[in-house]
Design a protein around this motif. Sequence first.
Motif, PDB file in Angstrom:
ATOM      1  N   UNK A 240       0.861  -1.359   0.009  1.00  0.00           N
ATOM      2  CA  UNK A 240       0.073   0.011  -0.041  1.00  0.00           C
ATOM      3  C   UNK A 240       0.870   1.395   0.253  1.00  0.00           C
ATOM      4  N   UNK A 241       2.008   1.266   0.679  1.00  0.00           N
ATOM      5  CA  UNK A 241       2.778   2.548   0.615  1.00  0.00           C
ATOM      6  C   UNK A 241       3.485   3.060  -0.563  1.00  0.00           C
ATOM      7  N   UNK A 242       3.485   2.011  -1.658  1.00  0.00           N
ATOM      8  CA  UNK A 242       3.972   1.960  -2.853  1.00  0.00           C
ATOM      9  C   UNK A 242       2.687   2.398  -4.113  1.00  0.00           C
ATOM     10  N   UNK A 243       1.627   3.012  -3.477  1.00  0.00           N
ATOM     11  CA  UNK A 243       0.424   3.149  -4.347  1.00  0.00           C
ATOM     12  C   UNK A 243       0.715   4.006  -5.200  1.00  0.00           C
ATOM     13  N   UNK A 244       1.397   5.141  -4.959  1.00  0.00           N
ATOM     14  CA  UNK A 244       1.706   6.310  -6.132  1.00  0.00           C
ATOM     15  C   UNK A 244       3.083   6.196  -6.830  1.00  0.00           C
ATOM     16  N   UNK A 245       3.484   5.180  -6.716  1.00  0.00           N
ATOM     17  CA  UNK A 245       4.739   4.865  -7.379  1.00  0.00           C
ATOM     18  C   UNK A 245       4.439   4.300  -8.806  1.00  0.00           C
ATOM     19  N   UNK A 246       4.861   5.163  -9.760  1.00  0.00           N
ATOM     20  CA  UNK A 246       4.605   4.832 -11.377  1.00  0.00           C
ATOM     21  C   UNK A 246       5.501   3.789 -11.804  1.00  0.00           C
ATOM     22  N   UNK A 247       6.507   3.430 -11.328  1.00  0.00           N
ATOM     23  CA  UNK A 247       7.729   2.764 -11.587  1.00  0.00           C
ATOM     24  C   UNK A 247       8.121   1.560 -10.783  1.00  0.00           C
ATOM     25  N   UNK A 248       7.932   0.419 -10.903  1.00  0.00           N
ATOM     26  CA  UNK A 248       8.260  -0.436  -9.800  1.00  0.00           C
ATOM     27  C   UNK A 248       9.118  -1.410 -10.249  1.00  0.00           C
ATOM     28  N   UNK A 249      10.091  -2.173  -9.575  1.00  0.00           N
ATOM     29  CA  UNK A 249      11.139  -3.184  -9.865  1.00  0.00           C
ATOM     30  C   UNK A 249      11.240  -4.297  -8.969  1.00  0.00           C
ATOM     31  N   UNK A 250      10.992  -5.347  -9.573  1.00  0.00           N
ATOM     32  CA  UNK A 250      11.163  -6.734  -8.915  1.00  0.00           C
ATOM     33  C   UNK A 250      12.086  -7.713  -9.147  1.00  0.00           C
ATOM     34  N   UNK A 251      12.726  -8.411  -8.156  1.00  0.00           N
ATOM     35  CA  UNK A 251      13.367  -9.736  -8.550  1.00  0.00           C
ATOM     36  C   UNK A 251      12.368 -10.916  -7.981  1.00  0.00           C
ATOM     37  N   UNK A 252      11.849 -11.534  -9.105  1.00  0.00           N
ATOM     38  CA  UNK A 252      10.946 -12.865  -8.777  1.00  0.00           C
ATOM     39  C   UNK A 252       9.681 -12.682  -9.172  1.00  0.00           C
ATOM     40  N   UNK A 253       9.147 -13.540 -10.164  1.00  0.00           N
ATOM     41  CA  UNK A 253       7.750 -13.382 -10.473  1.00  0.00           C
ATOM     42  C   UNK A 253       6.926 -14.114  -9.701  1.00  0.00           C
ATOM     43  N   UNK A 254       7.175 -15.046  -8.674  1.00  0.00           N
ATOM     44  CA  UNK A 254       6.216 -15.794  -7.941  1.00  0.00           C
ATOM     45  C   UNK A 254       5.234 -16.436  -9.038  1.00  0.00           C
ATOM     46  N   UNK A 255       3.887 -16.486  -8.979  1.00  0.00           N
ATOM     47  CA  UNK A 255       3.251 -17.112  -9.921  1.00  0.00           C
ATOM     48  C   UNK A 255       2.394 -16.221 -10.653  1.00  0.00           C
ATOM     49  N   UNK A 256       2.996 -14.964 -10.534  1.00  0.00           N
ATOM     50  CA  UNK A 256       2.337 -13.760 -11.692  1.00  0.00           C
ATOM     51  C   UNK A 256       1.110 -13.061 -11.211  1.00  0.00           C
ATOM     52  N   UNK A 257       0.241 -13.559 -10.244  1.00  0.00           N
ATOM     53  CA  UNK A 257      -1.082 -13.115  -9.802  1.00  0.00           C
ATOM     54  C   UNK A 257      -0.689 -11.769  -9.244  1.00  0.00           C
ATOM     55  N   UNK A 258       0.158 -11.579  -8.178  1.00  0.00           N
ATOM     56  CA  UNK A 258       0.675 -10.329  -7.632  1.00  0.00           C
ATOM     57  C   UNK A 258       0.564  -9.331  -8.539  1.00  0.00           C
ATOM     58  N   UNK A 259       1.301  -9.452  -9.680  1.00  0.00           N
ATOM     59  CA  UNK A 259       1.426  -8.492 -10.879  1.00  0.00           C
ATOM     60  C   UNK A 259       0.330  -8.196 -11.420  1.00  0.00           C
ATOM     61  N   UNK A 260      -0.472  -9.155 -11.691  1.00  0.00           N
ATOM     62  CA  UNK A 260      -1.881  -9.142 -12.260  1.00  0.00           C
ATOM     63  C   UNK A 260      -2.601  -7.977 -11.670  1.00  0.00           C
TER      64      UNK A 260
END
Length: 628
Positions: free
Chosen positions: A71-91
């Motif tokens: 939630x604290x990243x709600x207003x971040x327009x650009x996000x960078x991650x290591x690890x795709x998990x099962x993809x649902x989080x990104x969906x």
Amino acid sequence: MKSIYDKNLSALKIKDPLFALSLINLKPNEKFEVFMDKDAANFNIIDKSSNTPIFLGKPLDETMQKITDFTPYTYYPYLYFYGAGNGVFYRILLGNPQIKRIVVIEPEIEILFIILNLLDFSDEILNDKIIFLYSKICSYHLIGSLFEMDKKSRIYSKVYDLHIFNHYYEKHQKEILTFNQYFIKAIEHSVISLGNDSRDAIIGIKQHIQNLPDVLSSPTLINLVQNLKNRNTAIIVSTGPSLTKQLDTLKKIAPYVTLFCIDASFPILYKYGIKPDIVLSLERVEATARFYYDTPQAAQENVIFAITSIVHPKIKESITKGIKQFSFRPFGYTNLFGFHEYGYLGIGMSAANMAYELVVHSGFKQCILIGQDLAFGDDGTSHAKEALYGSKEIKPKPEDEKIFIEKYGGNGKVETTKVWKLFLEFFEKDIAQTSHKLKIINATEGGARINGALEMNFKEAIASIDTSTCKAPIKLAYPDNITSKSNIKTAKQKCLDIIKYGTQKKSMIEKLFLKVVKYTEELEKLNIQNNLEKINFKKLNQLIDEIDNIKKLFEDKKFNDYFVDALQSYIFHQEMDIAKVVVKYTQSELETQAKQIEWIYLHKYWLFSLAGGIDCVINVVKEALDSW
């Protein structure tokens, strides 16, 4: 009807063909297994080699908790991650309208294969809203390209973070640190390349316009490139400490190769009786002219001086016997004039980078670099012994400020400077992005390693060159007088439009600036009187809307072409600080109002800078026109 996987794969074939090919060649179900639930979004992926699940609990529960934690990243327009998990989080995350782009690096291609079979990301892949990167084929240059493809992402450099998806990926700490370093290096490179001093751009605009009458009477870059086609070997001569040892060999091979040299190398080559074919200059400073007027004018005969339109007028005046051939730097204020036949060189910020671009555009088969040390010599020298400004023109830094990079040959480190390091990074980027088959040999035999270039002894590098026939001379054609005069007239009309358009926009910005000043003065009075409850937030919101409307100027091509190069250095650095406020998460009306007040104060100086920058451009355009 296409399956989910086929839709995703089709999108990847367009956006990332190498990754798509890796997926096509993949043998599935070798390392990972999928455990499905009645709820399609509640699936886990098990690593069969260690019997380890990506999610220790219920996948959907963990995903929803992660969404809450984010939630604290709600207003971040650009996000960078290591690890795709099962993809649902990104969906789910992509449902946030604030998101401009999500970058996900995944070390296991089979996990990506599973995700792309179960979740449709095809639209987001096509519009770059999500970028999946397979770590085994992801390089620093690919990371760097992220900040080129969407330049707004640079503004959020100060709030960058590489998030690890969950505990499963913590075993990849070494790779995570490597990619984090890639991101930091790419951000640093993109920010430094914008510069931090608007004076350079202002000087460039003035000198570009001052030089236009001469530019438009000179042979074009297209003409030069056409005359360089079908040549085999180019040698680019720079002025590093190692150059001296190569000069005897260079003199022997010079008649048989096309010799490019940077301006600082020209006097050195003359002393050794070597005549280059093309000498390159892109500097705005007058000091560069000394390389030409301190060298006998006879040395210029039959030499092409490929110079950019932004060089100091003294440079063009010091070239009296040679052939002056102008091109443009790739800036908005050069592009806007529309004389594209003069071409655009100089992306890489040094004359040697510019020479390499010219070699690439001309389609040479082989390019040999000498004197391209980009580092101090073992004896602390910065340039060749014969350099006009001395071999110790640049001094090594104190121990606590030294910068080290990989040494030529890979055996240890060598000291460099921030500027040389930037030149090196441009070389490596340009080499990585060279589209045709070009054999690049770094025969410097000293200094820094240039990744992507083959390291070879200079004598060995030239051993296969045909010395039975001397090279053909380069013959350039000048435009006719009618064409030149017509182009100069067009250029003048464009300059007058810059003045007219800029004056209108400056007036609009100044009016808003005065309104913001008046409002902030009212805020300060209320604060002194301890009457902050009387703040007029309706008026504040109106001012925010008006500032947002001004910001739309940066989406206008005309405004960008006319002013952004001059404005970007100090406006950009202010925008990075504003971005830290923009992404602040607020949980109450009071916090939101405090954020708005902080935002408006930052934009008071922003508006002042914007109007001042435009005014500066208007004045230098007027001064430059007067010189015609």
